[in-house]
Write a protein that holds these residues in place. Sequence first.
Motif, mmCIF file in Angstrom:
data_model
loop_
_atom_site.group_PDB
_atom_site.id
_atom_site.type_symbol
_atom_site.label_atom_id
_atom_site.label_comp_id
_atom_site.label_asym_id
_atom_site.label_seq_id
_atom_site.Cartn_x
_atom_site.Cartn_y
_atom_site.Cartn_z
ATOM 1 N N GLU A 98 54.296 57.825 121.627
ATOM 2 C CA GLU A 98 53.920 57.258 120.452
ATOM 3 C C GLU A 98 54.333 56.100 120.389
ATOM 4 O O GLU A 98 53.517 54.834 119.228
ATOM 5 N N LEU A 99 55.200 55.223 121.311
ATOM 6 C CA LEU A 99 56.393 54.370 120.702
ATOM 7 C C LEU A 99 54.799 53.046 121.236
ATOM 8 O O LEU A 99 54.827 52.142 120.804
ATOM 9 N N ILE A 100 54.594 53.042 122.463
ATOM 10 C CA ILE A 100 53.137 52.563 123.158
ATOM 11 C C ILE A 100 52.032 52.340 121.959
ATOM 12 O O ILE A 100 51.590 51.238 122.111
ATOM 13 N N GLY A 101 51.879 53.290 121.725
ATOM 14 C CA GLY A 101 50.648 53.655 120.409
ATOM 15 C C GLY A 101 50.709 52.720 119.103
ATOM 16 O O GLY A 101 50.564 51.558 119.239
ATOM 17 N N GLN A 102 52.487 52.305 119.081
ATOM 18 C CA GLN A 102 52.633 52.179 118.431
ATOM 19 C C GLN A 102 52.595 49.988 118.272
ATOM 20 O O GLN A 102 52.569 48.752 117.391
ATOM 21 N N ALA A 103 52.899 50.009 119.924
ATOM 22 C CA ALA A 103 53.458 48.620 120.050
ATOM 23 C C ALA A 103 51.868 47.647 120.263
ATOM 24 O O ALA A 103 51.592 46.928 120.016
ATOM 25 N N GLU A 104 51.341 48.548 121.660
ATOM 26 C CA GLU A 104 49.504 47.988 121.278
ATOM 27 C C GLU A 104 49.588 47.800 119.833
ATOM 28 O O GLU A 104 48.396 46.605 119.733
ATOM 29 N N ALA A 105 49.290 48.598 118.847
ATOM 30 C CA ALA A 105 48.799 48.087 117.543
ATOM 31 C C ALA A 105 49.087 47.447 116.704
ATOM 32 O O ALA A 105 48.841 46.218 116.272
ATOM 33 N N HIS A 106 50.803 47.003 116.800
ATOM 34 C CA HIS A 106 51.505 45.807 116.047
ATOM 35 C C HIS A 106 50.653 44.529 116.963
ATOM 36 O O HIS A 106 50.578 43.841 116.037
ATOM 37 N N ALA A 107 50.637 44.672 118.372
ATOM 38 C CA ALA A 107 50.412 43.320 119.368
ATOM 39 C C ALA A 107 49.492 42.801 118.805
ATOM 40 O O ALA A 107 48.741 41.728 118.335
ATOM 41 N N ALA A 108 48.037 43.979 118.147
ATOM 42 C CA ALA A 108 46.792 43.545 117.879
ATOM 43 C C ALA A 108 46.964 43.269 116.716
ATOM 44 O O ALA A 108 46.003 41.829 116.299
ATOM 45 N N ALA A 109 47.628 42.875 115.589
ATOM 46 C CA ALA A 109 47.694 42.956 114.292
ATOM 47 C C ALA A 109 48.461 41.427 114.249
ATOM 48 O O ALA A 109 47.843 40.543 113.630
ATOM 49 N N LEU A 110 49.386 40.751 115.202
ATOM 50 C CA LEU A 110 50.068 40.219 115.140
ATOM 51 C C LEU A 110 48.686 38.884 115.780
ATOM 52 O O LEU A 110 48.982 37.956 115.254
ATOM 53 N N LEU A 111 48.261 38.846 116.679
ATOM 54 C CA LEU A 111 47.596 37.982 117.537
ATOM 55 C C LEU A 111 46.365 37.924 116.837
ATOM 56 O O LEU A 111 45.524 36.849 117.195
ATOM 57 N N ALA A 112 46.130 38.967 115.945
ATOM 58 C CA ALA A 112 44.506 38.586 114.933
ATOM 59 C C ALA A 112 44.541 37.578 113.844
ATOM 60 O O ALA A 112 43.906 36.390 113.788
ATOM 61 N N SER A 113 45.504 37.279 113.970
ATOM 62 C CA SER A 113 45.884 36.031 112.419
ATOM 63 C C SER A 113 46.864 35.126 113.389
ATOM 64 O O SER A 113 47.045 33.598 112.965
ATOM 65 N N THR A 114 47.575 35.274 115.008
ATOM 66 C CA THR A 114 49.039 34.211 114.969
ATOM 67 C C THR A 114 48.750 33.898 116.369
ATOM 68 O O THR A 114 48.929 34.442 117.294
ATOM 69 N N PRO A 115 48.582 33.050 117.219
ATOM 70 C CA PRO A 115 48.549 32.341 118.895
ATOM 71 C C PRO A 115 49.933 33.153 119.270
ATOM 72 O O PRO A 115 50.933 32.688 118.336
ATOM 73 N N VAL A 116 49.254 33.758 120.696
ATOM 74 C CA VAL A 116 50.873 34.066 121.053
ATOM 75 C C VAL A 116 51.933 32.693 121.138
ATOM 76 O O VAL A 116 53.426 33.473 120.177
ATOM 77 N N ASP A 117 51.731 32.280 121.426
ATOM 78 C CA ASP A 117 52.920 31.160 121.987
ATOM 79 C C ASP A 117 53.504 30.210 120.335
ATOM 80 O O ASP A 117 54.468 29.625 120.038
ATOM 81 N N HIS A 118 52.823 30.446 119.008
ATOM 82 C CA HIS A 118 53.105 30.259 117.698
ATOM 83 C C HIS A 118 53.981 31.026 117.038
ATOM 84 O O HIS A 118 54.589 31.088 116.070
ATOM 85 N N LEU A 119 54.059 32.897 117.427
ATOM 86 C CA LEU A 119 54.585 33.342 117.417
ATOM 87 C C LEU A 119 56.573 33.605 117.576
ATOM 88 O O LEU A 119 56.815 32.490 118.065
ATOM 89 N N PRO A 120 57.283 33.360 116.602
ATOM 90 C CA PRO A 120 58.721 32.731 116.108
ATOM 91 C C PRO A 120 59.578 33.222 117.193
ATOM 92 O O PRO A 120 59.817 31.999 118.159
ATOM 93 N N GLN A 121 59.592 34.250 118.495
ATOM 94 C CA GLN A 121 60.309 33.943 119.092
ATOM 95 C C GLN A 121 60.163 34.166 120.539
ATOM 96 O O GLN A 121 60.526 33.960 121.003
ATOM 97 N N ILE A 122 58.659 34.006 120.441
ATOM 98 C CA ILE A 122 58.382 33.855 121.509
ATOM 99 C C ILE A 122 58.072 32.085 122.093
ATOM 100 O O ILE A 122 58.459 31.350 122.721
#
Length: 239
Positions: A48-72
């Motif tokens: 269940e958590l893996i599914g949530q994480a994969e969906a969350h990452a896809a949503a984040l990266l749809a609008s923001t380059p990975v190196d622009h994500l705040p914690q990264i």
Amino acid sequence: MPNNLTPTEFLYGCSIDPAVLELRPDYRALLLVVEGINPQADARIADELIGQAEAHAAALLASTPVDHLPQIGAWREAYRGFGAKPQRTRNSLEALTRRASSGLPRVNALTDIYNAISVVHQIPIGGEDFDLYDGPALLTRASGDETFDTVAAGEPTIENPDAGEVIWRDDTGVTCRRWNWRQGRRTALSENTTTAFFILDALAPMSDTQLEAAGEALGQAMQSLGAAVQVSQRIAGAQ
């Protein structure tokens, strides 16, 4: 030698070298020891958590380059601070976020759970077998002669960290190189782990509230892995 400390003794024995806090005064670590894990427990929560994480990452990266994500971005800056090249040795959060949109790796239930929570809460997390630690954990800067038990080209090998590199270690040697880049074999989680030790790494702009929420999510997930599960925790670092 096996860890003979109680969880409380271990947690309050863990420390952060002032040299690391000089590098990043905003650093905090939420440390958790989880006892009573049943290796035979139903681990569907990992799926269940893996599914949530994969969906969350896809949503984040749809609008923001990975190196622009705040914690990264914060961890890339931290890596440069001790001489590591973040494009070549990616912090664990960046590596997982990049992979999550196309499918996170599956290792074992404990690892899968904390990897998923790492992505969902955008925080580097490390997980290790508490019983395989030799003394408490220390976050420090390497002298360069410490030993690190790892795998290279598919074969077990012993490496030495670079001088000045930020490492987690115990009384035997390095348990994780480059702060949260790669964990060693000696203390690795396995399908037989019954007591786990987790490190949640936070830098600004992550707030204490966000850090505590990630720890709460991890603790709740662990509760599903046995009727006798108990979670002990402590925050170390900047307060």
